[in-house]
Scaffold this motif. Structure first.
Motif, PDB file in Angstrom:
ATOM      1  N   ASP A  74      -3.076 -22.211  13.368  1.00 32.77           N
ATOM      2  CA  ASP A  74      -3.608 -20.991  12.733  1.00 32.77           C
ATOM      3  C   ASP A  74      -3.485 -20.989  11.211  1.00 32.77           C
ATOM      4  O   ASP A  74      -3.751 -19.971  10.576  1.00 32.77           O
ATOM      5  N   SER A  75      -3.062 -22.103  10.613  1.00 33.26           N
ATOM      6  CA  SER A  75      -2.790 -22.077   9.166  1.00 33.26           C
ATOM      7  C   SER A  75      -4.045 -21.746   8.356  1.00 33.26           C
ATOM      8  O   SER A  75      -3.972 -21.023   7.354  1.00 33.26           O
ATOM      9  N   ASN A  76      -5.213 -22.228   8.792  1.00 27.73           N
ATOM     10  CA  ASN A  76      -6.464 -21.885   8.089  1.00 27.73           C
ATOM     11  C   ASN A  76      -6.757 -20.392   8.188  1.00 27.73           C
ATOM     12  O   ASN A  76      -7.216 -19.768   7.227  1.00 27.73           O
ATOM     13  N   LYS A  77      -6.472 -19.833   9.371  1.00 31.62           N
ATOM     14  CA  LYS A  77      -6.708 -18.387   9.562  1.00 31.62           C
ATOM     15  C   LYS A  77      -5.779 -17.569   8.679  1.00 31.62           C
ATOM     16  O   LYS A  77      -6.155 -16.504   8.194  1.00 31.62           O
ATOM     17  N   TYR A  78      -4.548 -18.059   8.497  1.00 34.51           N
ATOM     18  CA  TYR A  78      -3.618 -17.337   7.627  1.00 34.51           C
ATOM     19  C   TYR A  78      -4.105 -17.373   6.178  1.00 34.51           C
ATOM     20  O   TYR A  78      -4.026 -16.368   5.461  1.00 34.51           O
ATOM     21  N   GLU A  79      -4.650 -18.495   5.762  1.00 29.04           N
ATOM     22  CA  GLU A  79      -5.240 -18.581   4.416  1.00 29.04           C
ATOM     23  C   GLU A  79      -6.397 -17.593   4.278  1.00 29.04           C
ATOM     24  O   GLU A  79      -6.547 -16.934   3.252  1.00 29.04           O
ATOM     25  N   HIS A 117       5.302  -6.164   8.215  1.00 27.55           N
ATOM     26  CA  HIS A 117       4.476  -5.575   9.280  1.00 27.55           C
ATOM     27  C   HIS A 117       3.150  -6.338   9.401  1.00 27.55           C
ATOM     28  O   HIS A 117       2.730  -6.688  10.512  1.00 27.55           O
ATOM     29  N   LEU A 118       2.500  -6.613   8.274  1.00 29.24           N
ATOM     30  CA  LEU A 118       1.217  -7.340   8.295  1.00 29.24           C
ATOM     31  C   LEU A 118       1.407  -8.758   8.830  1.00 29.24           C
ATOM     32  O   LEU A 118       0.588  -9.260   9.598  1.00 29.24           O
ATOM     33  N   ARG A 119       2.498  -9.405   8.439  1.00 33.12           N
ATOM     34  CA  ARG A 119       2.778 -10.762   8.927  1.00 33.12           C
ATOM     35  C   ARG A 119       2.960 -10.745  10.459  1.00 33.12           C
ATOM     36  O   ARG A 119       2.436 -11.582  11.181  1.00 33.12           O
ATOM     37  N   HIS A 120       3.722  -9.760  10.930  1.00 30.39           N
ATOM     38  CA  HIS A 120       3.963  -9.628  12.375  1.00 30.39           C
ATOM     39  C   HIS A 120       2.651  -9.402  13.121  1.00 30.39           C
ATOM     40  O   HIS A 120       2.392 -10.010  14.160  1.00 30.39           O
ATOM     41  N   GLU A 121       1.817  -8.517  12.573  1.00 34.85           N
ATOM     42  CA  GLU A 121       0.521  -8.228  13.213  1.00 34.85           C
ATOM     43  C   GLU A 121      -0.345  -9.489  13.260  1.00 34.85           C
ATOM     44  O   GLU A 121      -0.997  -9.757  14.256  1.00 34.85           O
ATOM     45  N   PHE A 122      -0.336 -10.251  12.186  1.00 33.75           N
ATOM     46  CA  PHE A 122      -1.144 -11.485  12.155  1.00 33.75           C
ATOM     47  C   PHE A 122      -0.708 -12.431  13.276  1.00 33.75           C
ATOM     48  O   PHE A 122      -1.533 -13.020  13.969  1.00 33.75           O
ATOM     49  N   HIS A 123       0.589 -12.589  13.448  1.00 33.97           N
ATOM     50  CA  HIS A 123       1.084 -13.577  14.420  1.00 33.97           C
ATOM     51  C   HIS A 123       1.072 -13.065  15.863  1.00 33.97           C
ATOM     52  O   HIS A 123       1.110 -13.874  16.788  1.00 33.97           O
ATOM     53  N   HIS A 124       1.035 -11.746  16.063  1.00 32.37           N
ATOM     54  CA  HIS A 124       1.112 -11.225  17.428  1.00 32.37           C
ATOM     55  C   HIS A 124      -0.140 -10.483  17.894  1.00 32.37           C
ATOM     56  O   HIS A 124      -0.347 -10.319  19.091  1.00 32.37           O
ATOM     57  N   ARG A 125      -0.960 -10.009  16.951  1.00 33.33           N
ATOM     58  CA  ARG A 125      -2.147  -9.237  17.353  1.00 33.33           C
ATOM     59  C   ARG A 125      -3.314  -9.600  16.437  1.00 33.33           C
ATOM     60  O   ARG A 125      -3.932  -8.746  15.809  1.00 33.33           O
ATOM     61  N   GLN A 126      -3.600 -10.898  16.404  1.00 32.83           N
ATOM     62  CA  GLN A 126      -4.559 -11.397  15.427  1.00 32.83           C
ATOM     63  C   GLN A 126      -5.950 -10.777  15.574  1.00 32.83           C
ATOM     64  O   GLN A 126      -6.627 -10.511  14.584  1.00 32.83           O
ATOM     65  N   ALA A 127      -6.360 -10.528  16.818  1.00 35.79           N
ATOM     66  CA  ALA A 127      -7.708  -9.991  17.058  1.00 35.79           C
ATOM     67  C   ALA A 127      -7.886  -8.619  16.400  1.00 35.79           C
ATOM     68  O   ALA A 127      -8.957  -8.301  15.875  1.00 35.79           O
ATOM     69  N   GLU A 128      -6.820  -7.808  16.418  1.00 39.87           N
ATOM     70  CA  GLU A 128      -6.911  -6.441  15.857  1.00 39.87           C
ATOM     71  C   GLU A 128      -6.512  -6.383  14.383  1.00 39.87           C
ATOM     72  O   GLU A 128      -6.632  -5.355  13.734  1.00 39.87           O
ATOM     73  N   MET A 129      -6.024  -7.515  13.890  1.00 39.98           N
ATOM     74  CA  MET A 129      -5.379  -7.535  12.578  1.00 39.98           C
ATOM     75  C   MET A 129      -6.263  -7.026  11.438  1.00 39.98           C
ATOM     76  O   MET A 129      -5.853  -6.191  10.648  1.00 39.98           O
ATOM     77  N   ARG A 130      -7.484  -7.542  11.356  1.00 39.81           N
ATOM     78  CA  ARG A 130      -8.312  -7.226  10.192  1.00 39.81           C
ATOM     79  C   ARG A 130      -8.525  -5.723  10.051  1.00 39.81           C
ATOM     80  O   ARG A 130      -8.298  -5.141   8.998  1.00 39.81           O
TER      81      ARG A 130
END
Length: 333
Positions: free
Chosen positions: A303-308, A228-241
């Motif tokens: 986005d690899s830096n953002k994923y880190e 779920h968190l992975r999906h949110e990161f890739h599809h709704r990054q702005a709201e993710m945090r």
């Protein structure tokens, strides 16, 4: 329409109108919605295990679980134009009250942990290391072949350049998983439960919210939380945090996770499943699918830096908010 006639013959159900319910064609009966689900990719034994899971959860009173219907001959599927289909039926219930996805997932796992039967075909508990190593070895062998071929295709060049980074990430994830299993001890919360192959909150939303057994496997609860968190990161990054960490808190408040769970969850987030799936999909797709996979890969690399940063934030959030879990640090994050 031949499909309606086949359903009448196989199930004794009269189909008047077909409509779209989420991903599937569906029809209404008196008190339920029935989805027509393609199941050609499942073995018979897998379908029977999923059938027993769906029966169990429907008996437990989950109003949105869709259970397999048996044909007149007690079969789990019928064939139409060489494709196998099952019918999964969910009771018509009022639209769900606004509920938090974290709390709802925790309750689902809680009920499903009591599933009393032995599962073999759709069981993944304790198998991550073996499955990840196998997948990594296969992709590495494929990558070596591509390196030697010196391709000109833009996607393949991106694949050749990016693979060593994701190889390192995957090896870190496997080592983290091994260390977790050596250093920590599972608690009752870590018992296998009914989980999803790829969970996201969107699976349970829509006009006819349904929990479909063909999405399920038997695994550790952290699998669903991580995906779920992975999906949110890739599809709704702005709201993710904000929303991602709220999801974690809601889950943990409903069913407190053990330190073993938190570490398992982190190892799964470290494993770059999104990258593996993107590469695999490119080579299995038609032209339109290849174009889509190429666009996804470019965005992923950007986005690899953002994923880190997300992985790093997850680790520090845990130590600050729980005051009880200290995840072993990943030195390069």
């Amino acid at each position: 329409m031949k499909l309606k006639k086949t359903i009448r013959e196989q199930y004794g159900l009269q189909v008047y109108d077909l409509f779209k319910a989420g991903r599937y064609e569906a029809f209404r009966t008196q008190n339920s919605v029935c989805c027509i689900v393609p199941v050609s990719s499942f073995e018979d034994e897998e379908l029977y295990e999923l059938y027993y899971m769906s029966q169990f959860l429907q008996e437990k009173g989950d109003p949105h679980v869709a259970a397999f219907l048996l044909t007149k001959d007690n079969g789990l599927y019928f064939e139409e134009k060489s494709v196998r289909y099952s019918i999964c039926r969910s009771n018509l219930s009022q639209k769900r009250a606004a509920s938090s996805p974290g709390r709802e997932l925790a309750r689902f796992h809680q009920k499903a942990r009591a599933f009393p039967y032995s599962i073999t075909k759709v069981n993944r508990i304790g198998q991550w290391k073996h499955l990840w190593e196998k997948r990594l070895d296969q992709l590495e062998g494929f990558w070596r072949g591509k390196v030697q071929a010196h391709p000109l295709d833009p996607f393949e060049k991106l694949f050749i350049e990016s693979f060593p980074y994701y190889l390192g990430l995957a090896e870190n994830a496997i080592q983290y998983l091994v260390d977790t299993e050596l250093d920590d001890h599972p608690q009752p919360i870590d018992a296998a439960t009914i989980s999803h192959n790829r969970f996201s909150a969107g699976l349970w939303q829509g006009e006819h919210p349904m929990k479909m057994p063909t999405d399920w496997i038997f695994d550790h609860c952290s699998r669903d939380i991580a995906e779920h968190l992975r999906h949110e990161f890739h599809h709704r990054q702005a709201e993710m945090r904000e929303e991602g960490f709220r999801f974690l808190e809601e889950y943990d408040r409903t069913t407190p996770l053990s330190s073993f769970s938190w570490r398992l969850l982190y190892s799964r987030l470290l494993f770059p499943l999104h990258y593996f799936e993107c590469i695999e999909e490119y080579y299995l797709s038609n032209e339109a699918g290849k174009k889509e996979a190429e666009t996804r890969l470019k965005k992923m690399l950007k986005d690899s830096n953002k994923y880190e940063e997300f992985l790093s934030a997850y680790s520090s959030m845990l130590s600050i908010r729980t005051r009880k879990i200290n995840l072993p640090a990943i030195s390069w994050l």
